[in-house]
Enzyme design. Structure first.
Site, PDB file in Angstrom:
ATOM      1  N   ARG A  34      -1.570   0.062  -2.078  1.00  0.00           N
ATOM      2  CA  ARG A  34      -1.625  -0.935  -1.024  1.00  0.00           C
ATOM      3  C   ARG A  34      -0.515  -0.657  -0.009  1.00  0.00           C
ATOM      4  NH1 ARG A  34      -0.032  -5.955  -5.042  1.00  0.00           N
ATOM      5  NH2 ARG A  34       2.149  -5.388  -5.444  1.00  0.00           N
TER       6      ARG A  34
ATOM      7  N   THR B 135       2.805  -0.478   1.897  1.00  0.00           N
ATOM      8  CA  THR B 135       4.199  -0.516   1.424  1.00  0.00           C
ATOM      9  C   THR B 135       5.205  -0.524   2.564  1.00  0.00           C
ATOM     10  OG1 THR B 135       4.393   1.899   1.351  1.00  0.00           O
ATOM     11  CG2 THR B 135       3.562   0.794  -0.642  1.00  0.00           C
TER      12      THR B 135
ATOM     13  N   TRP C  18       1.670  14.310   6.714  1.00  0.00           N
ATOM     14  CA  TRP C  18       0.333  14.602   7.220  1.00  0.00           C
ATOM     15  C   TRP C  18       0.350  15.748   8.220  1.00  0.00           C
ATOM     16  CZ3 TRP C  18      -3.679  13.320   4.684  1.00  0.00           C
ATOM     17  CH2 TRP C  18      -3.705  12.152   3.907  1.00  0.00           C
TER      18      TRP C  18
ATOM     19  N   SER D 122      -9.523  15.002   6.155  1.00  0.00           N
ATOM     20  CA  SER D 122      -9.637  13.888   7.089  1.00  0.00           C
ATOM     21  C   SER D 122     -10.225  12.664   6.401  1.00  0.00           C
ATOM     22  CB  SER D 122     -10.509  14.301   8.281  1.00  0.00           C
ATOM     23  OG  SER D 122     -10.763  13.211   9.133  1.00  0.00           O
TER      24      SER D 122
ATOM     25  N   HIS E 130      -7.613  11.077   4.210  1.00  0.00           N
ATOM     26  CA  HIS E 130      -6.675  10.372   5.081  1.00  0.00           C
ATOM     27  C   HIS E 130      -7.251   9.010   5.487  1.00  0.00           C
ATOM     28  CE1 HIS E 130      -3.698  10.880   8.707  1.00  0.00           C
ATOM     29  NE2 HIS E 130      -3.430   9.824   7.969  1.00  0.00           N
TER      30      HIS E 130
ATOM     31  N   ARG F 266      -6.178   1.714  13.405  1.00  0.00           N
ATOM     32  CA  ARG F 266      -6.417   3.012  12.787  1.00  0.00           C
ATOM     33  C   ARG F 266      -7.806   3.565  13.066  1.00  0.00           C
ATOM     34  NH1 ARG F 266      -2.450   3.901   8.633  1.00  0.00           N
ATOM     35  NH2 ARG F 266      -1.145   2.058   8.286  1.00  0.00           N
TER      36      ARG F 266
ATOM     37  N   CYS G 174       7.984   7.657  -0.532  1.00  0.00           N
ATOM     38  CA  CYS G 174       7.623   6.386  -1.155  1.00  0.00           C
ATOM     39  C   CYS G 174       6.986   6.688  -2.511  1.00  0.00           C
ATOM     40  CB  CYS G 174       6.643   5.631  -0.259  1.00  0.00           C
ATOM     41  SG  CYS G 174       5.723   4.312  -1.060  1.00  0.00           S
TER      42      CYS G 174
ATOM     43  N   CYS H  71       3.350   5.588  -2.885  1.00  0.00           N
ATOM     44  CA  CYS H  71       2.485   6.483  -2.116  1.00  0.00           C
ATOM     45  C   CYS H  71       2.385   7.851  -2.787  1.00  0.00           C
ATOM     46  CB  CYS H  71       3.019   6.652  -0.691  1.00  0.00           C
ATOM     47  SG  CYS H  71       3.352   5.092   0.170  1.00  0.00           S
TER      48      CYS H  71
END
Length: 461
Positions: free
Chosen positions: A178, A180, A191, A244, A247, A279, A386, A389
């Site tokens: 989720r 963060t 990325w 992609s 992502h 996004r 993170c 993550c």
């Protein structure tokens, strides 16, 4: 007079642009997918109506909820100056007594403790034991290294050493993926490294970027990039679209489980429509958002196809979802096989035989180039600052890597023995099995969440 006539028209245009955020996010997310015989609507119906709830039930079982991972590996590419200090970035590992004994004791085994319980080919074991005694320590080590090399040669991703003292079990249900608040230059570097250094793109070709504080994008760059991409072989196009799509899926999760309220007495997580629009709205992303959503569907097809092809692996008598609780293990294996048979029944599968066709030597080199590129991407996950993550990044890249391993091991899977007394020609570790299903669960959840965001955006009209 002319101004008076134009004013209603201008207002109408403004309303049509500002009032239909759902169409700006989803107007291109429909119809047939590139390089496929499938369409968005078929996937939506199959996932949301038939697959999603069954898959979530399976992933809540002990075999899949406990995932062993090493979150303390050093970044192999650059110095990570600091780790995220935010409390929502933290991962709470399990204490030993929280993990079922059957999982802890069989982590070294390819399939289950059942193989340890069997007489292990009694007659043959006697011969092997007699021969093994005569082997020198150097020869035994060489044989182990050959076995490891054979295993590594099949893999598309780095798999953590489960025997390492730094590897710990994590309860995925208690450490969900989720939002963060991990963002900024360090997150951007992850990325950027993936796309710029591992997607076969020349540095002279600029990839389209979603405009934000760190960069802007122009229409000419996007046009040049997609013109270049269409000129690539289908394998390299597919590789870019998988990355992609992954992502996009991660961004959907962050938008769907966003921290909406953080007061001293409660934390409220839920859908953040503004974050989703930022996004994926075609206007706010210079047209890039809807393309990424379409790539999510392509990723779904690839992982679904891998699950369908893996069915014979899980149908072997020696395979169990072993936790040490026989009745639960039997029930969950039945559910797993039902899900895999459902995956096999999907009518519009991706045809992986279109990949790596043509000249055998060139195809083999291209396959190895793609395997190494994805292997590199999985190593980049150890650079994520993170920990939450990093956990989910490692799991999802490993899951996709396992899916690719399955897709391109058709001969080995077809050659699987019918008897449990023979060594399988194709094997998956428990870690690979867990990441494969959990990663697909994330993709399935993303597609389900798109249905929710469509409804929420439509309510804003």
């Amino acid at each position: 007079m002319m101004k008076e006539k134009l004013l209603p028209l201008v207002l109408l245009l403004l309303l049509s642009v500002s009032g239909c955020a759902d169409s700006r996010c989803f107007c291109q997310v429909t119809g047939d997918l590139d390089d496929c015989t499938c369409d968005v609507e078929t996937i939506d119906g199959f996932n949301n109506d038939q697959l999603f709830s069954k898959l979530q039930t399976l992933l809540e079982s002990d075999y899949f909820r406990f995932y062993k991972v090493n979150l303390n590996k050093a970044c192999p590419f650059w110095t990570v100056r600091s780790h995220c200090g935010l409390k929502d970035c933290a991962v709470q590992p399990c204490s030993p007594n929280e993990v079922p004994e059957g999982i802890r004791s069989s982590s070294h085994n390819k399939y289950s403790a059942e193989l340890n319980e069997q007489p292990v080919e009694c007659e043959q074991a006697g011969h092997l034991g007699a021969v093994d005694v005569s082997l020198s320590d150097e020869t035994r080590e060489a044989l182990l290294n050959w076995s490891r090399h054979d295993d590594e040669a099949e893999r598309f991703c780095v798999v953590d050493d489960e025997e390492s003292p730094d590897s710990q079990y994590v309860d995925l249900l208690l450490n969900p993926e989720r939002f963060t608040a991990y963002r900024g230059p360090e997150a951007w570097q992850i990325w950027n490294s993936i796309y710029e250094e591992n997607c076969f793109k020349p540095y002279t070709i600029k990839r389209p970027l979603i405009p934000n504080l760190f960069h802007s994008s122009s229409g000419s760059e996007a046009k040049t990039f997609y013109s270049w991409l269409e000129g690539q072989c289908v394998e390299k196009r597919a590789f870019y679209r998988l990355i992609s799509g992954l992502h996009a899926s991660i961004n959907i999760h962050l938008s769907a489980r966003y921290l909406l309220d953080d007061s001293w007495f409660q934390k409220k997580w839920g859908h953040n429509v503004s974050e989703f629009r930022q996004r994926f709205d075609s206007e706010l992303t210079a047209g890039e958002g809807p393309k990424r959503l379409r790539n999510l569907y392509f990723l779904f097809l690839i992982e679904l196809r891998a699950l369908a092809k893996a069915l014979p692996v899980f149908q072997q008598p020696s395979f169990r979802l072993y936790t040490g609780r026989p009745e639960e293990d039997r029930r969950h294996k039945e559910l797993l096989l039902h899900i895999l048979q459902l995956a096999r029944s999907f009518p519009l599968h991706f045809d992986e035989t279109s990949l790596f066709a043509g000249d055998e030597k060139e195809a083999a080199k291209l396959k190895e180039d793609i395997r190494l590129a994805f292997l590199n991407i999985s190593r980049i996950m150890d650079c994520v600052g993170c920990f939450k993550c990093r956990l989910w990044g490692k799991l999802q890249t490993q899951g996709l890597g396992t899916a690719l391993k399955i897709l391109f091991s058709e001969r080995q899977i077809e050659a699987l023995p019918t008897s449990s007394s023979k060594r399988p020609s194709f094997q998956l570790s428990r870690q690979e099995i867990s990441s494969l299903l959990n990663a697909f669960g994330r993709i399935s959840t993303s597609i389900r969440e798109l249905k929710n965001f469509r409804s929420l955006l439509a309510e804003e009209r």
